[in-house]
Design a protein around this motif. Structure first.
Motif, PDB file in Angstrom:
ATOM      1  N   MET A 185     -42.922 -23.781  19.579  1.00 10.04           N
ATOM      2  CA  MET A 185     -41.848 -23.125  18.824  1.00 10.04           C
ATOM      3  C   MET A 185     -40.983 -24.097  18.040  1.00 10.04           C
ATOM      4  N   ASP A 229     -45.587 -25.042  15.373  1.00  7.72           N
ATOM      5  CA  ASP A 229     -46.333 -23.823  15.109  1.00  7.72           C
ATOM      6  C   ASP A 229     -45.642 -22.831  14.195  1.00  7.72           C
ATOM      7  N   ASP A 250     -42.933 -21.205  14.517  1.00 11.04           N
ATOM      8  CA  ASP A 250     -41.983 -20.276  15.131  1.00 11.04           C
ATOM      9  C   ASP A 250     -40.626 -20.948  15.318  1.00 11.04           C
ATOM     10  N   PRO A 279     -52.746 -23.109  10.005  1.00 11.77           N
ATOM     11  CA  PRO A 279     -53.627 -23.285  11.170  1.00 11.77           C
ATOM     12  C   PRO A 279     -54.976 -23.890  10.769  1.00 11.77           C
ATOM     13  N   LEU A 280     -55.438 -23.596   9.560  1.00 18.53           N
ATOM     14  CA  LEU A 280     -56.733 -24.132   9.135  1.00 18.53           C
ATOM     15  C   LEU A 280     -56.670 -25.642   8.930  1.00 18.53           C
ATOM     16  N   PHE A 301     -53.645 -28.585  15.912  1.00 24.19           N
ATOM     17  CA  PHE A 301     -53.754 -27.337  16.676  1.00 24.19           C
ATOM     18  C   PHE A 301     -54.990 -27.430  17.555  1.00 24.19           C
ATOM     19  N   TYR A 333     -53.385 -26.150  22.936  1.00 27.90           N
ATOM     20  CA  TYR A 333     -52.251 -25.354  22.445  1.00 27.90           C
ATOM     21  C   TYR A 333     -52.434 -23.894  22.835  1.00 27.90           C
ATOM     22  N   VAL A 334     -53.646 -23.394  22.618  1.00 33.86           N
ATOM     23  CA  VAL A 334     -53.916 -21.995  22.959  1.00 33.86           C
ATOM     24  C   VAL A 334     -53.768 -21.785  24.462  1.00 33.86           C
ATOM     25  N   ASN A 370     -50.066 -21.728  25.530  1.00 30.11           N
ATOM     26  CA  ASN A 370     -49.271 -20.597  25.071  1.00 30.11           C
ATOM     27  C   ASN A 370     -49.826 -19.241  25.469  1.00 30.11           C
ATOM     28  N   ALA A 371     -51.099 -19.213  25.848  1.00 27.64           N
ATOM     29  CA  ALA A 371     -51.661 -17.963  26.353  1.00 27.64           C
ATOM     30  C   ALA A 371     -51.233 -17.760  27.800  1.00 27.64           C
ATOM     31  N   ASP A 397     -54.950 -15.838   9.874  1.00 20.61           N
ATOM     32  CA  ASP A 397     -54.221 -17.073  10.185  1.00 20.61           C
ATOM     33  C   ASP A 397     -53.183 -17.476   9.156  1.00 20.61           C
ATOM     34  N   SER A 411     -47.320 -15.303  13.594  1.00 15.13           N
ATOM     35  CA  SER A 411     -46.754 -16.170  14.637  1.00 15.13           C
ATOM     36  C   SER A 411     -47.842 -16.612  15.617  1.00 15.13           C
ATOM     37  N   PRO A 412     -48.159 -17.901  15.656  1.00 13.96           N
ATOM     38  CA  PRO A 412     -49.158 -18.366  16.622  1.00 13.96           C
ATOM     39  C   PRO A 412     -48.736 -18.071  18.060  1.00 13.96           C
ATOM     40  N   LEU A 413     -47.425 -18.079  18.331  1.00 15.07           N
ATOM     41  CA  LEU A 413     -46.968 -17.824  19.701  1.00 15.07           C
ATOM     42  C   LEU A 413     -47.216 -16.383  20.113  1.00 15.07           C
ATOM     43  N   VAL A 414     -46.981 -15.442  19.176  1.00 19.88           N
ATOM     44  CA  VAL A 414     -47.275 -14.035  19.478  1.00 19.88           C
ATOM     45  C   VAL A 414     -48.778 -13.861  19.685  1.00 19.88           C
ATOM     46  N   THR A 419     -51.160 -16.082  20.468  1.00 19.78           N
ATOM     47  CA  THR A 419     -51.725 -16.681  21.687  1.00 19.78           C
ATOM     48  C   THR A 419     -51.281 -15.884  22.919  1.00 19.78           C
ATOM     49  N   PHE A 446     -55.152 -15.113  18.678  1.00 22.78           N
ATOM     50  CA  PHE A 446     -55.487 -16.516  18.417  1.00 22.78           C
ATOM     51  C   PHE A 446     -56.143 -17.067  19.675  1.00 22.78           C
TER      52      PHE A 446
END
Lengths: 418, 418
Positions: free
Chosen positions: A192, A233, A235, A314-315, A405, A409-410, A413-414, B233, B313-316, B318, B405
């Motif tokens: 974030m 990221d 946010d 992200p790419l 990324f 990271y995934v 945050n997942a 993305d 939002s990557p956070l949302v 993920t 994501f």
């Protein structure tokens, strides 16, 4: 002797943790474990018991601004940045989206150690009430643990960590013609992180003497070039705060329109940039540090817009993670940044900050140019990368600092709340 | 009999691949393998040999607009959308950032089958020249393979795939008072999908008869509610094109200011939304389909800005991947969207589109409300999720369609060129 040493930090990050340093006079710092988090320090204090401080701060622009931010803003407004006692922080609970009850909690927290003005900060999960009893006891313990050594400051820096993997702490001493002053600062924030600003907490403490008005404009200048120039990221959070407290204990006074002030401004800006970079170094799951520099823009704002678009793609960030010098994605991001660029004037250099002799002019005046996969692979094998864009439209430039990324990271945050 | 059936598609995606359908009269479609890609179809044609078509299109707004887009735009301008022969596509090479040479290549490609106006599209790696010899032979083979069955259309849809895991094809028939018309369309795009618009290619073919002017305004309306309302993305590409060709072979004419036109507009918009949703269904590494609906906004634009901020939002994204109903991150994104919202008026509903009886009012008038982790877990176990935000400020609404994501997203994009 660090009796409160409580945890191990990754070997790769050890180089960022200072082992020695001179801290500003008159401050004491301490951390403690209140029990809000399962283990490790989760509260921190930095106090100036004998010298009242001037203070200046910048806060998140998120409309859902957390209770501690609302309280700290109000205190700053009422005190006009004078008479400060210190900064108090808890981690594990952000006290955000908690309504009037949360606001009352933040006020109790702010008043727990003193009636003087303080900056109160919270970071952690959104939407849960503070466990005030634990936090009060934790703050008392942090005060009991507090001291003036670098180790005490590190203990405080540990108390503000959430998903951070190491405490972020910098300490420096600056000479003036007639004396000296010191700055010690810490920051936190991993996910974030994005301008304006993002679960980013940072505070710098100096024993220089400077008026709150002058400090205020200096902090804004520094923040635009440091904490508002980093992105993990994209946010931005409810709780971000960067504060600078000056207690004057060194008797070295910084007055407006002096050479000393220009030095102080430069020093604080560089200090802030270095604190901000430490956050990027600890970007969630980051394996690369990326400096994006956009030059030749018509304005600072346009340069920053292009840099920010690249920094949040992200790419681009997955390509760097995959060690792929995918200039197409970078150029593509320049093209959709919203800035009125001229494709035929765009240039792209790709280099290693770790080994600056490794450099490629990948894109020249709108077309691919020095495409050399071997050199690109060597650049991308180093940890620090510089992406330099020339727009060819003017003289202004801006930088953004970001990271790649990754799978990690995934994962982080997942799985944040479990 | 699909003699050109060349590859297997994931079992989970089979439900999105039509097994039967009626295609528009007068068109033939075909795909072939030119050899630019190692295997599988990499060129596609849809032609209307006996009936000239009217055409309308929307193109990427990326400043680095690829050669085929520049050529297709010029042809559309010169022809005023009349006299079209068809659409020709290659995949594997985007012919973007290729300068004047690339522009000449795109023109050669456009003229290879006919001197009549065509839409030419390319998708794939940026910055490499087209292998024109292979592509010309491939186009000839695609014409030789072409036919009017759904299987022929699928072969064409396969020819435009890049990282797509299945061909995206829809076919429908519509009745009018006096007759009928048909639409068949395909789309492609997995990464880099975001409004305005993104390595997104799509074309819809109808045997209705409609003037190019009327078609043009209808296509813009439909695109704003379909292809410009999806995000994988946040990156937007150099090559995006959505085109609609109408050949009039059904003799069913659609005239302005008629009930038939209103029906046609609605049908084309829904058809376009469904084509766009198929792209989200195939988002790189996606495990969830997410519909973000923002209601109670002062304007369509503000509603869309909030929806888009959440969708990128990557956070949302993920969190959804991690099956975490992290309303804090959603609310946080609403707060930094840049729209002037009132925190105390914000509501958030979280439900399953797959099982609509599973629903939670997670956030009520600015505070957490119906937090039920069991129900949240059940919702997040279903593949299709609805996130509904109420802003309480007005009557306007907008939707975005996106996906989560995942680790797989990072893998695909860290490794695209190898």
């Amino acid at each position: 002797m660090r009796k409160f040493a409580s945890r191990a930090f990754p070997t790769a990050k050890q180089i960022y943790i200072p082992k020695e340093g001179t801290c500003p006079l008159g401050f004491i710092a301490g951390g403690a474990h209140s029990g809000v988090k399962k283990e490790f320090n989760d509260v921190a204090v930095v106090l100036s018991p004998k010298h009242e401080c001037t203070a200046a701060a910048v806060f998140t622009k998120n409309k859902f601004c957390a209770a501690p931010v609302q309280v700290s803003k109000r205190i700053l407004k009422e005190s006009k940045g004078n008479g400060y006692y210190g900064v108090i922080v808890n981690s594990g609970c952000a006290n955000a989206c908690t309504g009037d009850a949360g606001l009352a909690d933040a006020q109790v927290m702010a008043k727990h150690l003193t009636n003087k003005p303080v900056v109160v900060m919270s970071t952690g999960v959104i939407g849960q009430r503070l466990q005030l009893d634990k936090i009060k006891k934790g703050l008392d313990a942090a005060v009991a643990n507090a001291g003036s050594d670098l180790a005490h400051w590190q203990s405080a820096a540990e108390g503000i960590m959430t998903t951070d993997t190491f405490p972020k702490l910098i300490s420096r001493e600056f000479k003036t013609k007639t004396g000296s002053y010191r700055m010690t600062g810490w920051s936190k924030g991993a996910g974030m992180i994005h301008p304006n600003m993002a679960t980013m907490l940072s505070a710098t403490f100096t024993d220089a003497k400077i008026s709150s008005d002058l400090l205020s404009s200096t902090v804004k200048f520094a923040a635009d070039r440091s904490f508002n120039a980093i992105s993990i990221d994209g946010d931005t959070s409810t709780n971000d705060t960067y504060v600078v407290l000056a207690n004057g204990a060194s008797n070295t006074e910084i007055k407006a329109n002096t050479l000393e002030y220009e030095e102080f401004k430069k020093n604080l800006t560089e200090f802030s940039i270095d604190l901000a970079k430490l956050i990027v170094r600890d970007g969630e799951g980051a394996t690369k540090f990326i400096h994006i520099k956009v030059k030749g823009a018509k304005s600072f704002e346009e340069a920053k817009q292009v840099a920010s678009t690249i920094a949040t793609s992200p790419l681009v960030k997955t390509a760097i993670y995959g060690k792929d010098a995918n200039w197409g994605r970078i150029v593509c991001a320049v093209g959709y940044s919203g800035v009125d660029i001229t494709p035929e004037k765009v240039n792209l250099h790709f280099s290693s900050l770790t080994k600056p002799e490794l450099s490629l002019h990948l894109f020249k005046n709108g077309s691919p140019f020095e495409i050399n996969e071997d050199v690109a692979a060597k650049i991308l094998d180093t940890p620090d990368i510089l992406i330099e864009i020339g727009l060819g439209l003017g003289e202004e430039e801006a930088s953004m600092f970001t990271c790649d990324f990754s799978h990690e990271y995934v994962s982080i945050n997942a799985d944040y709340r479990s």
